[in-house]
Design a protein around this motif. Structure first.
Motif, PDB file in Angstrom:
ATOM      1  N   UNK A 171      55.958  31.664  -0.157  1.00 27.85           N
ATOM      2  CA  UNK A 171      56.489  30.496  -0.872  1.00 27.85           C
ATOM      3  C   UNK A 171      57.183  30.835  -2.190  1.00 27.85           C
ATOM      4  N   UNK A 172      56.617  31.731  -3.022  1.00 26.35           N
ATOM      5  CA  UNK A 172      57.357  32.077  -4.254  1.00 26.35           C
ATOM      6  C   UNK A 172      58.721  32.712  -3.953  1.00 26.35           C
ATOM      7  N   UNK A 173      58.775  33.575  -2.934  1.00 22.07           N
ATOM      8  CA  UNK A 173      60.042  34.193  -2.522  1.00 22.07           C
ATOM      9  C   UNK A 173      61.058  33.135  -2.135  1.00 22.07           C
ATOM     10  N   UNK A 174      60.598  32.156  -1.353  1.00 12.02           N
ATOM     11  CA  UNK A 174      61.502  31.107  -0.877  1.00 12.02           C
ATOM     12  C   UNK A 174      61.988  30.242  -2.036  1.00 12.02           C
ATOM     13  N   UNK A 175      61.081  29.987  -2.997  1.00 13.43           N
ATOM     14  CA  UNK A 175      61.473  29.208  -4.182  1.00 13.43           C
ATOM     15  C   UNK A 175      62.557  29.945  -4.953  1.00 13.43           C
ATOM     16  N   UNK A 176      62.344  31.243  -5.127  1.00 14.61           N
ATOM     17  CA  UNK A 176      63.338  32.082  -5.829  1.00 14.61           C
ATOM     18  C   UNK A 176      64.680  32.040  -5.128  1.00 14.61           C
ATOM     19  N   UNK A 177      64.641  32.187  -3.786  1.00 11.12           N
ATOM     20  CA  UNK A 177      65.877  32.189  -3.007  1.00 11.12           C
ATOM     21  C   UNK A 177      66.610  30.871  -3.191  1.00 11.12           C
ATOM     22  N   UNK A 178      65.834  29.780  -3.227  1.00 12.33           N
ATOM     23  CA  UNK A 178      66.421  28.451  -3.389  1.00 12.33           C
ATOM     24  C   UNK A 178      67.076  28.316  -4.758  1.00 12.33           C
ATOM     25  N   UNK A 179      66.345  28.764  -5.788  1.00 12.71           N
ATOM     26  CA  UNK A 179      66.874  28.660  -7.157  1.00 12.71           C
ATOM     27  C   UNK A 179      68.135  29.496  -7.331  1.00 12.71           C
ATOM     28  N   UNK A 190      63.343  31.181  13.637  1.00 11.10           N
ATOM     29  CA  UNK A 190      62.381  32.135  13.057  1.00 11.10           C
ATOM     30  C   UNK A 190      63.116  33.216  12.273  1.00 11.10           C
ATOM     31  N   UNK A 191      64.197  33.716  12.884  1.00 11.12           N
ATOM     32  CA  UNK A 191      64.962  34.790  12.239  1.00 11.12           C
ATOM     33  C   UNK A 191      65.629  34.281  10.956  1.00 11.12           C
ATOM     34  N   UNK A 192      66.094  33.025  11.020  1.00 14.73           N
ATOM     35  CA  UNK A 192      66.728  32.435   9.821  1.00 14.73           C
ATOM     36  C   UNK A 192      65.731  32.362   8.668  1.00 14.73           C
ATOM     37  N   UNK A 193      64.520  31.922   8.958  1.00 11.90           N
ATOM     38  CA  UNK A 193      63.523  31.787   7.887  1.00 11.90           C
ATOM     39  C   UNK A 193      63.177  33.146   7.282  1.00 11.90           C
ATOM     40  N   UNK A 194      63.055  34.157   8.163  1.00  7.17           N
ATOM     41  CA  UNK A 194      62.757  35.504   7.646  1.00  7.17           C
ATOM     42  C   UNK A 194      63.927  36.022   6.823  1.00  7.17           C
ATOM     43  N   UNK A 195      65.152  35.749   7.291  1.00 13.33           N
ATOM     44  CA  UNK A 195      66.345  36.244   6.595  1.00 13.33           C
ATOM     45  C   UNK A 195      66.500  35.603   5.220  1.00 13.33           C
ATOM     46  N   UNK A 196      66.028  34.351   5.076  1.00 14.68           N
ATOM     47  CA  UNK A 196      66.077  33.704   3.753  1.00 14.68           C
ATOM     48  C   UNK A 196      65.352  34.569   2.722  1.00 14.68           C
ATOM     49  N   UNK A 197      64.270  35.195   3.170  1.00 11.65           N
ATOM     50  CA  UNK A 197      63.461  36.019   2.265  1.00 11.65           C
ATOM     51  C   UNK A 197      64.052  37.420   2.113  1.00 11.65           C
ATOM     52  N   UNK A 198      64.580  37.934   3.215  1.00 16.55           N
ATOM     53  CA  UNK A 198      65.054  39.327   3.194  1.00 16.55           C
ATOM     54  C   UNK A 198      66.418  39.476   2.501  1.00 16.55           C
ATOM     55  N   UNK A 199      67.167  38.395   2.417  1.00 13.82           N
ATOM     56  CA  UNK A 199      68.526  38.483   1.856  1.00 13.82           C
ATOM     57  C   UNK A 199      68.495  39.114   0.470  1.00 13.82           C
ATOM     58  N   UNK A 200      69.214  40.216   0.302  1.00 15.81           N
ATOM     59  CA  UNK A 200      69.317  40.866  -1.009  1.00 15.81           C
ATOM     60  C   UNK A 200      68.078  41.649  -1.409  1.00 15.81           C
ATOM     61  N   UNK A 201      67.118  41.787  -0.476  1.00 15.73           N
ATOM     62  CA  UNK A 201      65.906  42.540  -0.812  1.00 15.73           C
ATOM     63  C   UNK A 201      65.773  43.738   0.131  1.00 15.73           C
TER      64      UNK A 201
END
Ligand code: SF4
Lengths: 435, 172
Positions: A424-432, A315-326
């Motif tokens: 989902x848009x945040x996660x897409x951005x993080x992936x790109x 759960x923390x990993x998924x949230x951190x994917x979004x929070x990284x650099x924000x």
């Protein structure tokens, strides 16, 4: 006719059949925490029955309010602590080693396929993720469990929930269970066991299965249950390697609990979750659920990530994917409560704690705290919280407060925007950005 | 067997949860008596006042579906017990609340919606009485009415024994 997993567990643990519709079962594990157990202990002491049926089968933790916040909560902790010492309960987890019960006990390997488990806590259904029959009970059931190692239940009727399709990125077990509760309603599974099967469940990690089973009670179910398989065996391997020659042998043994193909069900539901959006609650009942896109833009004052539902490392990993650099919005208070010390240390090692803190989150010790409005983030009247917990009852996180339940990813995206936001848009951005 | 009934108070809403019956902030109490003043303190129901004299005098509650959903806290049963209410009549109960009632030797009676409608229609001056031999609930309000109910035989045993602890101690 064949049997369901719950019927098999009942048959293997039956102590008495007081009527054809009732069963008294022997218990493998009795779990205890400091909110509902002290009053049971006091009552047993007052009756001159201060005994335990088997100190090795009792596991206890101080988790709801820890460190204690006032004399009353300190007293509750003390009653449990003294009792654990008095009865030589070895598996007792106090400050420094404690964490949210339904995250901590599975992590310690205490829950095994085919077990019967009770606790004075409604989210005990979480442990069904291991193919155990695990039910929340009140204090009297807990007292009898502690004293005699038995508990009574009605004949187990099961709803089979077959989940097919493919979860999109940004959609999780939390969204699936919220959608299931919306479909069943808050009492759609009362007195029933929810058996989760199908390719989506097969592909889920143990942590995701725990999230799924955790909220079975929000549809009224006695227990959520998954069939124990290779994922279960791999998770439990450090604890069972003395019992089995190999993981394969454990997997083969676990199959004894699988529901028979001709087992009888109260009903069967098929759910295709392809195309499921992230889900968010809007009212004061956990079945008041909408797609995130229709809820987007709702202002929040606090974002809480933690609890027995969604405070684990994945759960923390998924949230951190979004929070990284924000950074989270200036209008939002972000609170992270890793569910156990192990989760906390792992998150430290992976840099996740740093990500949360740099984003502006406060990180608390592992505890229930704000989830039930007792400490570490209680809401003021009129405040709104986006939360990864499991209950949005009126006043649950503080009198006059409003709670929107959601996944950790949705909560993280919401923290950044200050309003409920599709992750989902945040996660897409993080992936790109990574590519 | 124990007698159940007396003046009844109607909570005309479904899904009343345990946080509404007794909020979590009182779960730090270690005695049942300390809960008593906080009965239904956070109930979300139009026109309801937890300090209502009629509630204080009530010996029974009449309510709708899924009563007592939410947490496992037996405090939600004790807070009724300590207010001298040991009978709850509802369209349906959440499992743990219902089990906690019988475990404490109290009575949770389920009736179909039409029967609850009929009881509510008897008006605010409502008195209930239970015949546990015949499984009949008698209601007296603007007029008299009676309703047959079903009781799980094991739950009846628990009421007879005065609760699950006494039953279990005698049997296991
Ligand atoms: S985290 Fe919340 S729901 Fe889970 S056990 Fe603690 S208080 Fe209960």
């Amino acid at each position: 006719m064949g049997q369901t997993i719950a019927e098999k567990i009942f048959a293997a643990h039956r102590r008495d059949t007081p009527t054809p519709d009732n069963a008294v079962l022997n218990l493998d594990v009795v779990l205890a925490h400091e909110i509902t157990t002290p009053i049971a202990i006091n009552d047993l002491v007052a009756r001159g029955m201060d005994r335990v049926f088997d100190s090795a089968k009792i596991k206890a933790v101080i988790d709801h309010v820890t460190p204690s916040k006032d004399s009353k909560t300190a007293t509750q902790g003390k009653i449990l602590r003294d009792w654990a010492r008095r009865h030589q309960i070895k598996d007792f987890f106090d400050i420094g080693a404690n964490g949210v019960c339904h995250a901590l006990f599975p992590e310690k390997g205490f829950i095994r396929p085919g077990y019967t488990v009770i606790m004075g806590d409604s989210h005990t259904c979480t442990h069904g993720a291991f193919g155990a029959f695990a039910a929340g009970v009140g204090t009297t059931d807990l007292e009898v469990g502690i004293l005699k190692g038995v508990c009574s239940f009605r004949r187990p009727e099961t709803i089979k929930m077959a989940i097919t399709g493919k979860l999109a990125d940004g959609v999780y077990a939390k969204d699936v269970i919220l959608f299931i509760i919306k479909t069943l309603t808050v009492n759609g599974a009362t007195d029933k066991i929810l058996e989760f099967v199908g390719p989506v469940v097969d592909a889920m990690s143990m942590e995701a299965r725990m999230t799924l089973c955790n909220m079975a009670i929000e549809a009224g179910a006695t227990c959520g249950i998954c069939l124990p398989d290779r994922t279960t065996a791999a998770y439990l391997w450090p604890f069972i390697q003395g019992d089995y020659a190999s993981v394969d042998a454990a997997v083969a043994d676990f199959r004894q609990w699988h529901s028979d193909p001709d087992a009888g069900y109260a009903s069967t539901m098929a759910l295709d979750i392809s195309g499921l959006e992230p889900q968010v609650t809007y009212g004061f009942k956990p079945d008041e659920v909408k797609d995130v896109t229709t809820m987007a833009g709702t202002r929040v004052d606090q974002v809480y990530i933690g609890s027995c539902t969604n405070g684990r490392i994945e759960d923390l990993r998924e949230a951190a994917r979004i929070l990284a650099g924000r950074r989270i919005a200036a209008t939002v208070r972000g609170i992270l409560s890793p569910a156990t010390p192990k989760v906390y240390v792992r998150a430290l090692e992976e840099g996740i704690i740093k990500t949360f803190m740099e984003a502006g989150f406060c990180v608390t010790n592992p505890t229930c705290g704000a989830c039930l409005g007792m400490s570490n983030g209680v809401l003021a009247a009129g405040e709104v919280c986006a939360s990864t917990t499991n209950r949005n009852f009126n006043g649950r996180m503080g009198k006059g407060g409003m709670v929107h339940l959601m996944s950790p990813a949705t909560a993280a995206a919401t923290a950044v925007a200050g309003v409920i936001t599709d992750p989902r848009p945040c996660l897409r951005q993080a992936k790109e950005a990574k590519l | 067997m124990k007698k159940f009934g007396g003046p009844a108070f109607v909570l005309d809403r479904s899904d009343i949860n345990t946080d509404e019956i007794i909020p979590a902030r009182y779960l730090t109490e270690n005695s049942k008596e300390a809960l008593a003043p906080h009965l239904l303190e956070d109930l979300n129901l139009d026109g309801f006042d937890p300090r209502d004299e009629k509630l204080r005098q009530a010996r029974a509650i009449v309510t709708r579906g899924n009563f007592g959903c939410g947490s496992s806290r037996e405090h939600a049963v004790w807070v009724f017990e300590k207010n001298n209410i040991d009978l709850v009549v509802a369209e349906s109960f959440a499992r743990i609340f219902r089990q906690n009632m019988f475990n404490c030797g109290m009575l949770a009676v389920e009736l179909p919606k039409e029967d609850i409608d009929a009881i509510v229609a008897l008006g605010p001056d409502l008195t209930l009485a239970v015949d546990l031999e015949k499984n009949v609930l008698m209601a007296q309000g603007s007029h008299k009415a009676s309703f047959a109910f079903a009781l799980n035989p094991f739950d009846r045993e628990l009421v007879r024994a005065g609760g699950w602890l006494a039953f279990a101690d005698a049997h296991y």
